[in-house]
Design an enzyme around this catalytic site. Sequence first.
Site, mmCIF file in Angstrom:
data_model
loop_
_atom_site.group_PDB
_atom_site.id
_atom_site.type_symbol
_atom_site.label_atom_id
_atom_site.label_comp_id
_atom_site.label_asym_id
_atom_site.label_seq_id
_atom_site.Cartn_x
_atom_site.Cartn_y
_atom_site.Cartn_z
ATOM 1 N N CYS A 1 5.847 22.275 11.150
ATOM 2 C CA CYS A 1 5.126 22.061 12.415
ATOM 3 C C CYS A 1 4.149 23.199 12.724
ATOM 4 O O CYS A 1 4.322 24.325 12.271
ATOM 5 C CB CYS A 1 6.114 21.979 13.554
ATOM 6 S SG CYS A 1 7.384 20.750 13.286
ATOM 7 N N ARG B 1 0.122 23.471 6.678
ATOM 8 C CA ARG B 1 1.553 23.717 6.841
ATOM 9 C C ARG B 1 2.384 22.490 6.484
ATOM 10 O O ARG B 1 3.601 22.585 6.378
ATOM 11 C CB ARG B 1 1.847 24.135 8.281
ATOM 12 C CG ARG B 1 1.286 25.507 8.627
ATOM 13 C CD ARG B 1 1.388 25.777 10.106
ATOM 14 N NE ARG B 1 2.759 25.902 10.567
ATOM 15 C CZ ARG B 1 3.452 27.030 10.583
ATOM 16 N NH1 ARG B 1 2.889 28.128 10.170
ATOM 17 N NH2 ARG B 1 4.680 27.061 11.033
ATOM 18 N N TRP C 1 6.282 17.992 11.560
ATOM 19 C CA TRP C 1 6.900 17.666 10.276
ATOM 20 C C TRP C 1 8.310 17.224 10.642
ATOM 21 O O TRP C 1 9.115 18.026 11.120
ATOM 22 C CB TRP C 1 6.922 18.905 9.393
ATOM 23 C CG TRP C 1 7.298 18.668 7.975
ATOM 24 C CD1 TRP C 1 6.542 18.063 7.009
ATOM 25 C CD2 TRP C 1 8.518 19.037 7.342
ATOM 26 N NE1 TRP C 1 7.221 18.050 5.820
ATOM 27 C CE2 TRP C 1 8.434 18.632 5.985
ATOM 28 C CE3 TRP C 1 9.692 19.662 7.777
ATOM 29 C CZ2 TRP C 1 9.464 18.845 5.073
ATOM 30 C CZ3 TRP C 1 10.712 19.875 6.874
ATOM 31 C CH2 TRP C 1 10.594 19.473 5.535
ATOM 32 N N ASN D 1 8.111 24.065 17.834
ATOM 33 C CA ASN D 1 8.446 24.258 16.416
ATOM 34 C C ASN D 1 9.886 24.742 16.359
ATOM 35 O O ASN D 1 10.280 25.596 17.159
ATOM 36 C CB ASN D 1 7.571 25.343 15.782
ATOM 37 C CG ASN D 1 6.176 24.867 15.493
ATOM 38 O OD1 ASN D 1 5.828 23.717 15.787
ATOM 39 N ND2 ASN D 1 5.370 25.744 14.925
ATOM 40 N N GLY D 2 10.639 24.255 15.384
ATOM 41 C CA GLY D 2 12.022 24.702 15.236
ATOM 42 C C GLY D 2 12.989 23.562 15.512
ATOM 43 O O GLY D 2 12.606 22.387 15.470
ATOM 44 N N GLU E 1 8.520 28.447 -13.194
ATOM 45 C CA GLU E 1 7.454 28.356 -12.191
ATOM 46 C C GLU E 1 6.410 27.315 -12.613
ATOM 47 O O GLU E 1 5.921 26.541 -11.787
ATOM 48 C CB GLU E 1 6.833 29.743 -11.967
ATOM 49 C CG GLU E 1 5.604 29.791 -11.089
ATOM 50 C CD GLU E 1 5.769 29.194 -9.690
ATOM 51 O OE1 GLU E 1 6.897 28.902 -9.260
ATOM 52 O OE2 GLU E 1 4.726 28.987 -9.033
ATOM 53 N N LYS F 1 5.463 23.924 -10.458
ATOM 54 C CA LYS F 1 4.088 23.628 -10.025
ATOM 55 C C LYS F 1 3.733 22.188 -10.390
ATOM 56 O O LYS F 1 3.154 21.459 -9.598
ATOM 57 C CB LYS F 1 3.147 24.612 -10.723
ATOM 58 C CG LYS F 1 2.021 25.208 -9.986
ATOM 59 C CD LYS F 1 2.214 25.857 -8.657
ATOM 60 C CE LYS F 1 3.505 26.408 -8.294
ATOM 61 N NZ LYS F 1 3.761 26.993 -7.036
ATOM 62 N N GLU G 1 5.573 19.807 -8.104
ATOM 63 C CA GLU G 1 5.095 19.861 -6.721
ATOM 64 C C GLU G 1 3.824 19.058 -6.520
ATOM 65 O O GLU G 1 3.709 18.322 -5.546
ATOM 66 C CB GLU G 1 4.803 21.318 -6.312
ATOM 67 C CG GLU G 1 6.027 22.140 -6.016
ATOM 68 C CD GLU G 1 5.666 23.573 -5.618
ATOM 69 O OE1 GLU G 1 6.231 24.061 -4.626
ATOM 70 O OE2 GLU G 1 4.840 24.206 -6.297
ATOM 71 N N HIS H 1 21.567 21.919 -26.422
ATOM 72 C CA HIS H 1 22.813 21.619 -25.713
ATOM 73 C C HIS H 1 22.630 20.459 -24.744
ATOM 74 O O HIS H 1 23.220 20.451 -23.664
ATOM 75 C CB HIS H 1 23.326 22.868 -24.990
ATOM 76 C CG HIS H 1 23.650 23.978 -25.929
ATOM 77 N ND1 HIS H 1 24.767 23.987 -26.722
ATOM 78 C CD2 HIS H 1 22.956 25.093 -26.248
ATOM 79 C CE1 HIS H 1 24.769 25.074 -27.474
ATOM 80 N NE2 HIS H 1 23.657 25.768 -27.208
ATOM 81 N N LYS I 1 4.542 23.951 3.493
ATOM 82 C CA LYS I 1 4.188 25.297 3.061
ATOM 83 C C LYS I 1 5.283 26.290 3.422
ATOM 84 O O LYS I 1 5.653 27.151 2.648
ATOM 85 C CB LYS I 1 2.871 25.706 3.731
ATOM 86 C CG LYS I 1 2.400 27.100 3.378
ATOM 87 C CD LYS I 1 1.938 27.141 1.958
ATOM 88 C CE LYS I 1 1.521 28.496 1.483
ATOM 89 N NZ LYS I 1 1.574 28.565 0.008
HETATM 90 C C1 G6P Z 1 8.223 26.221 0.165
HETATM 91 C C2 G6P Z 1 6.827 26.378 -0.392
HETATM 92 C C3 G6P Z 1 6.902 27.211 -1.685
HETATM 93 C C4 G6P Z 1 7.547 28.554 -1.396
HETATM 94 C C5 G6P Z 1 8.919 28.380 -0.734
HETATM 95 C C6 G6P Z 1 9.437 29.706 -0.213
HETATM 96 O O1 G6P Z 1 8.992 25.472 -0.717
HETATM 97 O O2 G6P Z 1 6.253 25.112 -0.670
HETATM 98 O O3 G6P Z 1 5.596 27.411 -2.181
HETATM 99 O O4 G6P Z 1 7.708 29.249 -2.586
HETATM 100 O O5 G6P Z 1 8.821 27.502 0.392
HETATM 101 O O6 G6P Z 1 8.580 30.134 0.807
HETATM 102 P P1 G6P Z 1 8.318 31.637 1.198
HETATM 103 O O7 G6P Z 1 7.306 31.538 2.296
HETATM 104 O O8 G6P Z 1 9.631 32.175 1.661
HETATM 105 O O9 G6P Z 1 7.813 32.328 0.002
#
Ligand code: G6P
Length: 611
Positions: free
Chosen positions: A2, A27, A76, A102-103, A484, A488, A491, A507, A606
């Site tokens: 949010c 966000r 959100w 928010n929250g 990683e 990506k 995602e 395995h 985000k």
């Molecule tokens: C979400 C984002 C990721 C990020 C993760 C941790 O999943 O989409 O890109 O790595 O949160 O967020 P932070 O702000 O704690 O790095």
Amino acid sequence: MCGIVGYVGKGDAVPVLMNGLSKLEYRGYDSAGVAVYDDTSKNVNICKTKGRIQNLQDKLYLTPLKGRLGIGHTRWATHGEPSDINAHPHSSGKEKIAVVHNGIIENYMALKEELMDKGYKFLSETDTEIVAQLIDYYYSKDSNLMSAVFKVIERIEGSYALGIICSDFPDRIIAVRKDSPLVIGLGEEENFIASDMPAILNYTRNVYLVEDNEVALITKDNVKIFDNNGSEVKKEVFKVDWDIEAAEKSGYDHFMLKEIYEQPKVVKDNIASRLLDDGISLDKVKLDKDDISKIDRIYVVACGTAYYAGLVGRYLIERVVRRPVSAEVASEFRYKDPIIDEKTLVIVVSQSGETADTLAAMRLAQKAGARTLAVVNVVGSSIAREADDVIYTLAGPEIAVASTKAFTAQVVVMSLLALKLALELEKISIEKYRQIKTEMEKLPSLVNKILNKEPVIKRFMHKYIGSKNVFYIGRGLDYIVSMEGSLKLKEIAYLHSEPYAAGELKHGPISLIEESTLVVGVVTQEELFEKSVSNMRECKSRGAKVLAVAMDGNSEIRKYADDVFFIPRTHWMLTPILANIPQQIFAYHMALGLGNDVDKPRNLAKSVTVE
Ligand code: G6P
């Protein structure tokens, strides 16, 4: 996640709110809305809708709102599906009081029942609506809005940043913060609230950072901030020194691409003032031999991409400093009753500094007596403010949901931290350090060399876009890069992909290898080369296509891979910084090729500020 924006001033509120909301799109959200006080009808009017901000814009075109006081929100969904009704702002019965939030209000069900017993009716499934109704309940008793807000925050439990307006007070916004970010922007005859800086950067760079349990009363000419006892708090003005350009796309098609291309600068910024000739200076963090000798347990705790950066840190600290380190995802760490005492160092890694699980894990560690060190990007975020020590990752605002430059910055900082510890404990000599320093200083130009080869990666995309399953394999640091890289691709390309320690393939997962499978093999660790390529060969002989990432000059790799992306040579410790970049570009082009919304991938946020 949010987003909140609010405006009170001499100008027209709606354009400011809409501009702010558009800056908060990154966000992640599923609905949006605004509430504006109308001077003529003396009402607070609300316009909100499911979907993109453009839908809200279209709705406002048909039923315009006008006024000089307003609040806006991108939602959100957490309580109740994404819908027009569940979108914020929420209001009390006759839209007298409007609230954005928010929250999460954890005790909202009990409060809702209590209010329903008193005759209150609810329209939405949200926890937020109870805030508006509860304010209304207390306000109806003595017409004192501020005292009603104070009474409400005594009753609600959970996390919240709130923006509140009321038709009886057309000159003010009341804002509240607990465990959810909130800033107040200061203008000339106008003031703002926002959950995130980019929402107001077009209008001001002077802000107050609201702390937990503070309540602010904001009019166009004045801002008063109170603690939860009602005593006024004096604040320093915080100057935001981000370039406004830095929060926008600057001509790139997507924020993600722009952020990928910012990496040479990000690497440079992170090493510039820290790599000294006689050692490493990590901002204000004091970690000398004496401090380190008091530590007998180290954890690295984070979520998502930040966790993978943490894994690089763990690997390097163990390999170079020879101290055992546990790396844990924050949502697991919190609930495993971790062994923590005064001799524990907990390193938390977070881009946003607001990730709910990471923040909670850090607080838990602090409560148990640990020293906490945060590696954070967002200045003034909760984690940055609450940690004992902070190293900022200096990546600037990261807008694309998929993290790129923040990861690179985190890996650079974790590498610096490992080197710092190694130097302090005399695990490496100053001469050795200077050699690595020289290699580190070359990184920005090496990153540029990789970026210049974007067209090569685009060709790989055309060749491999039909892959049904993707495996990323590697050993040691290459395995972490694989994790990683695979994340990506999941995602943003929405492709099924799995990272595997190359030695684990046999395995189980090797049974899944077939002709439509793509195997991305990362082989930068030359001591492990023979082992890794033998795993790649196993995949190839079972019909998979193999795309390798290897160091320049390694012609041997061509025997085992269908295609190879060569990265420039560097010190083995620094390879994750370089080897990850082609993975980012590959995921970006795969996502584009598949027609996905690169910057706002489905279902993702985000900053994950709920557990
Ligand atoms: C979400 C984002 C990721 C990020 C993760 C941790 O999943 O989409 O890109 O790595 O949160 O967020 P932070 O702000 O704690 O790095």
